[in-house]
Design a protein around this motif. Structure first.
Motif, mmCIF file in Angstrom:
data_model
loop_
_atom_site.group_PDB
_atom_site.id
_atom_site.type_symbol
_atom_site.label_atom_id
_atom_site.label_comp_id
_atom_site.label_asym_id
_atom_site.label_seq_id
_atom_site.Cartn_x
_atom_site.Cartn_y
_atom_site.Cartn_z
ATOM 1 N N PRO A 408 6.293 -23.091 -6.347
ATOM 2 C CA PRO A 408 5.029 -21.756 -5.822
ATOM 3 C C PRO A 408 4.972 -20.931 -5.114
ATOM 4 O O PRO A 408 5.803 -21.355 -4.051
ATOM 5 N N ALA A 409 4.483 -20.191 -5.414
ATOM 6 C CA ALA A 409 4.116 -19.142 -4.257
ATOM 7 C C ALA A 409 2.913 -18.317 -4.451
ATOM 8 O O ALA A 409 2.700 -18.023 -5.813
ATOM 9 N N VAL A 410 2.612 -17.195 -3.965
ATOM 10 C CA VAL A 410 1.786 -15.820 -4.574
ATOM 11 C C VAL A 410 2.581 -15.137 -3.953
ATOM 12 O O VAL A 410 3.283 -14.544 -2.947
ATOM 13 N N ARG A 411 2.075 -13.947 -4.134
ATOM 14 C CA ARG A 411 2.465 -12.072 -3.645
ATOM 15 C C ARG A 411 1.811 -11.354 -3.521
ATOM 16 O O ARG A 411 0.421 -11.604 -3.875
ATOM 17 N N ILE A 412 1.860 -10.650 -2.394
ATOM 18 C CA ILE A 412 0.282 -10.129 -1.971
ATOM 19 C C ILE A 412 0.992 -8.651 -1.449
ATOM 20 O O ILE A 412 2.593 -8.532 -1.587
ATOM 21 N N THR A 413 0.938 -7.748 -2.294
ATOM 22 C CA THR A 413 0.922 -6.392 -2.463
ATOM 23 C C THR A 413 0.456 -4.905 -1.347
ATOM 24 O O THR A 413 -0.932 -5.466 -0.852
ATOM 25 N N VAL A 414 1.039 -5.233 -0.456
ATOM 26 C CA VAL A 414 0.461 -4.496 0.639
ATOM 27 C C VAL A 414 0.359 -3.440 0.745
ATOM 28 O O VAL A 414 -0.407 -2.718 1.686
ATOM 29 N N SER A 415 0.092 -2.450 -0.527
ATOM 30 C CA SER A 415 0.071 -1.309 -0.830
ATOM 31 C C SER A 415 -1.258 -0.699 -0.186
ATOM 32 O O SER A 415 -1.610 0.573 0.857
ATOM 33 N N PRO A 416 -2.479 -1.514 -0.255
ATOM 34 C CA PRO A 416 -3.808 -1.275 0.448
ATOM 35 C C PRO A 416 -4.089 -1.703 1.875
ATOM 36 O O PRO A 416 -5.713 -0.973 1.589
ATOM 37 N N LEU A 417 -3.432 -1.855 2.336
ATOM 38 C CA LEU A 417 -3.474 -2.637 4.007
ATOM 39 C C LEU A 417 -3.929 -1.801 4.464
ATOM 40 O O LEU A 417 -3.213 -0.521 4.749
ATOM 41 N N THR A 418 -4.513 -1.966 5.504
ATOM 42 C CA THR A 418 -5.237 -0.890 6.789
ATOM 43 C C THR A 418 -4.468 -1.500 7.884
ATOM 44 O O THR A 418 -4.328 -2.958 7.857
ATOM 45 N N GLU A 419 -4.223 -1.124 9.421
ATOM 46 C CA GLU A 419 -4.243 -2.127 10.459
ATOM 47 C C GLU A 419 -5.227 -3.068 10.469
ATOM 48 O O GLU A 419 -4.850 -3.948 10.839
ATOM 49 N N ALA A 420 -6.620 -2.766 10.205
ATOM 50 C CA ALA A 420 -7.537 -3.664 10.543
ATOM 51 C C ALA A 420 -7.100 -4.491 9.609
ATOM 52 O O ALA A 420 -7.844 -6.000 9.864
ATOM 53 N N ASP A 421 -6.783 -5.039 8.714
ATOM 54 C CA ASP A 421 -6.477 -5.715 7.828
ATOM 55 C C ASP A 421 -5.761 -6.870 7.909
ATOM 56 O O ASP A 421 -6.336 -8.430 7.260
ATOM 57 N N ILE A 422 -4.777 -6.603 8.496
ATOM 58 C CA ILE A 422 -3.640 -7.388 8.863
ATOM 59 C C ILE A 422 -4.380 -8.738 9.673
ATOM 60 O O ILE A 422 -3.770 -9.990 8.680
ATOM 61 N N ALA A 423 -4.946 -8.258 10.273
ATOM 62 C CA ALA A 423 -5.224 -10.274 11.223
ATOM 63 C C ALA A 423 -5.748 -11.542 10.312
ATOM 64 O O ALA A 423 -5.877 -12.507 9.918
ATOM 65 N N PRO A 424 -7.371 -10.787 9.611
ATOM 66 C CA PRO A 424 -7.901 -11.062 8.686
ATOM 67 C C PRO A 424 -6.940 -11.594 8.301
ATOM 68 O O PRO A 424 -7.128 -12.782 7.205
ATOM 69 N N LEU A 425 -6.137 -11.194 7.146
ATOM 70 C CA LEU A 425 -5.371 -11.138 5.321
ATOM 71 C C LEU A 425 -4.998 -12.621 5.942
ATOM 72 O O LEU A 425 -4.536 -13.691 5.607
ATOM 73 N N ALA A 426 -4.277 -12.176 7.515
ATOM 74 C CA ALA A 426 -3.228 -13.423 8.112
ATOM 75 C C ALA A 426 -4.089 -14.691 8.429
ATOM 76 O O ALA A 426 -3.240 -16.101 7.560
ATOM 77 N N ASP A 427 -5.092 -14.393 8.582
ATOM 78 C CA ASP A 427 -5.904 -15.564 9.763
ATOM 79 C C ASP A 427 -5.637 -16.637 7.942
ATOM 80 O O ASP A 427 -5.968 -17.350 7.319
#
Length: 442
Positions: A408-427
């Motif tokens: 099992p796994a999940v796929r995350i598409t990074v295309s919509p991400l901004t610099e500000a998104d990285i930390a909250p998404l990783a959390d």
């Protein structure tokens, strides 16, 4: 459980054929459960392994699905749409990282290229009987393929990479033949193969592409074709390295009758070189599509291959659509000539992907994504991970859309991400999944 319909047969092929006939005739209905394997084996007086093999064949052909402890049942949807149904309903306010789409801001402007193509068409309209391939596009495509080490050979065109793959498989294979595919791999491809009446044979993948030992096993077991993603593998981001290409070519040379299909949809938005396998077998096709780099609505792929394969694809296409629109061909040729997509596009996707991978690593979460626009995160429970991420406002794709035998796994598409998104998404990901120490996808 089965009403009055008796499953019959002594061998796995006969049992599978009996079930498939009943599904086709309507005697077994979508969603209807099949007997547990041991129960059916006892009823037919055969080894349970025989029934297991029959059920495996039926799953590979898209006839049935297995739902854990609930057993096996007839698929409620045709094989052509099965994995597409495994989508996340994105609630209002949530960020959608599940689509696999490119960033619209990184796509080139199309109006000038199509205006030039339309002006050309006004001066010299394309008529029935004209060459189906635009000479300018062919020259540009051949030069780029030569630079990447794709063997010399004829070219033809298709309406996107999936169309090209389907045409090659249909030209060389017959219903019941087996196709080796990456696991995890592109969901649409995993649906296409059983829809053509072919059987899927999974081959594990790591960061450098298909595992050579797994490929050798698949080919020795009878797989007649292999489909490989050159780079930006969907969903894991794997990219075939130079050393892995050498090992894969060595395996393929031991099986020269294999139909080799390489999908290079990453051309233009990936900053890693291609290492083609083409030429290691008698029949091969190297497919280069433009949809992810120039826009999903540009349904065009260049197909290079051996003379026999290209001739078969051209002949069948003449009996169907005839050709790919010359307006689109000339527009794409103009985009290539103008360098409408520069190296900064690949750099942007690479930076977003790398920042997310680094942030996840800091939080103890194993994730993968060597190239492209997706990150693959192993999880112990897909449903729970997807649900918990939705609660935090992030929609990701469940790995079931892309898996056969892999975990099992999940796929995350990074295309919509901004610099500000990285930390909250990783959390949010760290809160939703347990770290996985494994360094393998299958």
């Amino acid at each position: 459980m089965l009403g009055e319909y008796p499953i019959q047969g002594r061998g796995a092929a006969e049992i599978a054929a009996s079930v498939e006939h009943a599904v086709g005739s309507g005697e077994l209905l979508p969603g209807q459960s099949l007997p547990p394997m041991r129960e059916l084996a006892a009823r037919l007086d055969v080894n349970p392994n025989t029934v297991a093999a029959a059920y495996r064949t039926l799953r590979e052909r898209g006839v049935i699905e297995t739902a854990g402890r609930r057993g096996s049942r007839v698929r409620p949807k045709p094989a052509t749409t099965g994995r597409e149904e495994l989508r996340v309903d994105v609630p209002e306010g949530a960020r959608d990282l599940s689509t696999g789409n490119p960033d619209p801001a990184l796509l080139p402007a199309l109006a000038p290229a199509f205006a030039a193509a339309a002006a050309h068409a006004d001066r010299d309209p394309v008529l029935y009987g004209d060459d189906p391939a635009d000479p300018g596009l062919v020259r540009a495509a051949r030069a780029a393929l030569d630079a990447d080490g794709v063997p010399a050979g004829p070219l033809t065109l298709a309406s996107g990479s999936l169309d090209a793959v389907e045409r090659v498989l249909a030209a060389h294979l017959r219903p019941g033949d087996a196709v080796a595919v990456e696991d995890p791999g592109w969901g649409s491809m995993l649906d296409l193969i059983p829809a053509l009446g072919l059987r899927v044979v999974p081959v594990g993948v790591d960061d450098e592409g298909p595992l050579p030992d797994g490929l050798d096993v698949a080919l020795r077991s009878g797989a007649r074709a292999l489909i490989v993603t050159a780079r930006a593998q969907n969903p894991t981001g794997a990219s075939v390295s130079a050393s892995r290409a050498r090992r894969l070519r060595a395996v393929l040379r031991e099986h020269p009758g294999t139909v080799l299909i390489e999908d290079d949809h990453g051309h233009g938005f990936v900053d890693l070189p291609a290492h083609p396998l083409a030429g290691a077998t008698r029949h091969w096709a190297f497919v280069r599509s433009v949809s992810k780099t120039y826009g999903p609505d540009l349904r065009l792929a260049v197909l290079a291959g051996d003379a026999r394969t290209v001739d078969l694809v051209r002949g069948r296409q003449r009996l169907g659509p005839g050709w790919v629109s010359h307006l689109m061909q000339r527009a794409v040729a103009r985009l290539w000539a103008d360098d409408a997509v520069g190296p900064e596009v690949a750099a942007a996707y690479s930076a977003r992907r790398r920042r997310l991978l680094d942030a996840l690593a800091v939080r103890g979460v194993a994730a993968y994504g060597r190239s492209g626009m997706n990150v693959w995160v192993p999880v112990p429970d897909e449903t729970g991970a997807v649900a918990r991420l939705l609660q935090h406002g992030w929609a990701v794709a469940p790995g079931a859309r892309f898996r056969l035998d892999s975990p099992p796994a999940v796929r995350i598409t990074v295309s919509p991400l901004t610099e500000a998104d990285i930390a909250p998404l990783a959390d949010a990901v760290a809160a939703a999944v347990r770290p996985s120490p494994a360094r393998s996808y299958g």
